[in-house]
Design a protein around this motif. Sequence first.
Motif, PDB file in Angstrom:
ATOM      1  N   UNK A 182      47.128  54.831 -49.989  1.00  0.00           N
ATOM      2  CA  UNK A 182      48.136  55.575 -49.232  1.00  0.00           C
ATOM      3  C   UNK A 182      48.140  55.151 -47.765  1.00  0.00           C
ATOM      4  N   UNK A 183      46.947  54.983 -47.186  1.00  0.00           N
ATOM      5  CA  UNK A 183      46.872  54.607 -45.784  1.00  0.00           C
ATOM      6  C   UNK A 183      47.436  53.227 -45.518  1.00  0.00           C
ATOM      7  N   UNK A 228      35.271  60.149 -44.375  1.00  0.00           N
ATOM      8  CA  UNK A 228      35.466  60.821 -43.082  1.00  0.00           C
ATOM      9  C   UNK A 228      36.329  59.967 -42.151  1.00  0.00           C
ATOM     10  N   UNK A 229      36.075  58.678 -42.144  1.00  0.00           N
ATOM     11  CA  UNK A 229      36.856  57.792 -41.275  1.00  0.00           C
ATOM     12  C   UNK A 229      38.300  57.692 -41.748  1.00  0.00           C
ATOM     13  N   UNK A 230      38.485  57.635 -43.073  1.00  0.00           N
ATOM     14  CA  UNK A 230      39.851  57.554 -43.607  1.00  0.00           C
ATOM     15  C   UNK A 230      40.633  58.826 -43.313  1.00  0.00           C
ATOM     16  N   UNK A 231      39.992  59.980 -43.446  1.00  0.00           N
ATOM     17  CA  UNK A 231      40.687  61.242 -43.150  1.00  0.00           C
ATOM     18  C   UNK A 231      41.034  61.334 -41.670  1.00  0.00           C
ATOM     19  N   UNK A 232      40.154  60.848 -40.820  1.00  0.00           N
ATOM     20  CA  UNK A 232      40.464  60.866 -39.386  1.00  0.00           C
ATOM     21  C   UNK A 232      41.678  59.989 -39.072  1.00  0.00           C
ATOM     22  N   UNK A 233      41.750  58.829 -39.712  1.00  0.00           N
ATOM     23  CA  UNK A 233      42.882  57.935 -39.463  1.00  0.00           C
ATOM     24  C   UNK A 233      44.192  58.516 -39.990  1.00  0.00           C
ATOM     25  N   UNK A 239      50.542  59.960 -38.106  1.00  0.00           N
ATOM     26  CA  UNK A 239      50.968  60.191 -39.476  1.00  0.00           C
ATOM     27  C   UNK A 239      51.218  61.658 -39.775  1.00  0.00           C
ATOM     28  N   UNK A 240      51.205  62.493 -38.788  1.00  0.00           N
ATOM     29  CA  UNK A 240      51.305  63.918 -39.061  1.00  0.00           C
ATOM     30  C   UNK A 240      52.680  64.306 -39.577  1.00  0.00           C
ATOM     31  N   UNK A 241      53.726  63.496 -39.318  1.00  0.00           N
ATOM     32  CA  UNK A 241      55.062  63.831 -39.782  1.00  0.00           C
ATOM     33  C   UNK A 241      55.415  63.195 -41.107  1.00  0.00           C
ATOM     34  N   UNK A 242      54.472  62.527 -41.720  1.00  0.00           N
ATOM     35  CA  UNK A 242      54.742  61.872 -42.991  1.00  0.00           C
ATOM     36  C   UNK A 242      54.217  62.752 -44.103  1.00  0.00           C
ATOM     37  N   UNK A 243      55.104  63.098 -45.048  1.00  0.00           N
ATOM     38  CA  UNK A 243      54.762  64.038 -46.093  1.00  0.00           C
ATOM     39  C   UNK A 243      54.822  63.356 -47.443  1.00  0.00           C
ATOM     40  N   UNK A 244      53.970  63.794 -48.354  1.00  0.00           N
ATOM     41  CA  UNK A 244      53.979  63.243 -49.701  1.00  0.00           C
ATOM     42  C   UNK A 244      54.442  64.269 -50.726  1.00  0.00           C
ATOM     43  N   UNK A 245      54.886  65.425 -50.287  1.00  0.00           N
ATOM     44  CA  UNK A 245      55.248  66.453 -51.239  1.00  0.00           C
ATOM     45  C   UNK A 245      56.361  66.009 -52.171  1.00  0.00           C
ATOM     46  N   UNK A 246      57.363  65.309 -51.621  1.00  0.00           N
ATOM     47  CA  UNK A 246      58.491  64.926 -52.443  1.00  0.00           C
ATOM     48  C   UNK A 246      58.118  63.853 -53.440  1.00  0.00           C
TER      49      UNK A 246
END
Length: 411
Positions: A182-183, A228-233, A239-246
């Motif tokens: 995903x990243x 932990x590093x991946x979650x921080x990135x 990336x806060x405005x990118x959603x995966x819900x749809x």
Amino acid sequence: MDYTPVTPFRRTIDAAILKHQAATQEDLPPTGANKWEVLRELAAARDAFGLSDRDLTVLQALVSFHQATILGGNDSELIVHPSNKAICERLNGMPCSTMRRHLSNLVQTGFVVRRDSPNGKRYARRYGDEKVAFGFDLSPLALRFQEVCEAAEAVRAAEERYKRLRATVSLMRRDLAGLAEYGSSLRPDLGLWDQFSDLAVLAARDLRRKLEMADLKQIEKALGAALDQARDLLGDGNTENMSTNDAISEQHHQNSNKDLYDFEPRLEKARDPSNALERANAGVRVDRREDEGDPPQEPENQLMPNIPLGLVLASCQEFKSYAEQPVRHWHDLVRVADIVRPMMGISPSAWDEAKRYMGPEEASVVVVAMLERFGDIRSPGGYLRSLSTKAAIGEFSCGPMIMALMRRDAA
């Protein structure tokens, strides 16, 4: 018998045999021990006592010569005296030399004690009410039953900890692989995603083997630091405005809003030439500017999709049967989406709205991705409108939709 021998017939003696011989002088537990339960617990803890499965097979054969189920208690006669031939018969024809080797290990570990006669033969004699037997003494099984149970419980607890740690490592590896995939779609400029993906692959390869506890703990530590590093990135402001819900729950999103979009065809039929419906939707501000005499302002053009065209072509296959020629460029994909769109029941107004807020290229990616799960979407036109609404406020990206299709194909 007046005297109990401690040395074996024509065999050497050592400190371990003397120790086990002395232990048999203790009183047997009054409640005794179930011989089959002793064997079951000893099988679980055999490694702790230096026994093998073949050793336990020979011990089971010896125990079978004792008629009572309880060892100890009211029965103090725990010496069995079968011949080597009889023991091998109960071992389904095991060679005598093999049987003697495993029997020697049982004696050395103290679970069987030799009570050899003056000539080395095994037999029992009665002198009035007294019985004298020479053979193999099974009293250590009753005397050491508590010790065996404690060792078996420790082994089971260690196995349970190992299973839990292995399951934890497996889940961490799966999460790291998913976050790396995903990243890389959201932040392809970072080279860490390839490192995380490689670490997940290496962990999966290691899990195919029987690892030691220390090895599992090292893998858990490495995966934990990478997660932990991946979650921080992925959790920073980029990336806060990118959603995966749809992408992940299209069907759930459609079902929860079916009252809004089930009438998509009726809206298309009710559209009047004066564009009143469009003024009631997202274009109301543009129409007001036209009425006020201001020059019309088109919405800001969207960027190109944040995923390569090759990834879209690899994940989406259904649209290729509608393409007149191979898709090599983004404008080829837009042309195919224009052809497929009416077949899916998406109205021209919904398609125009999607291209306005997403851009033609990203809207085309959404359409071909929806075609892959067409049977799961109740109202494609209404669903596309909902995604357009999210795109209008900057809360939509087509990348997660393609990633979801890739995970589905890999499953």
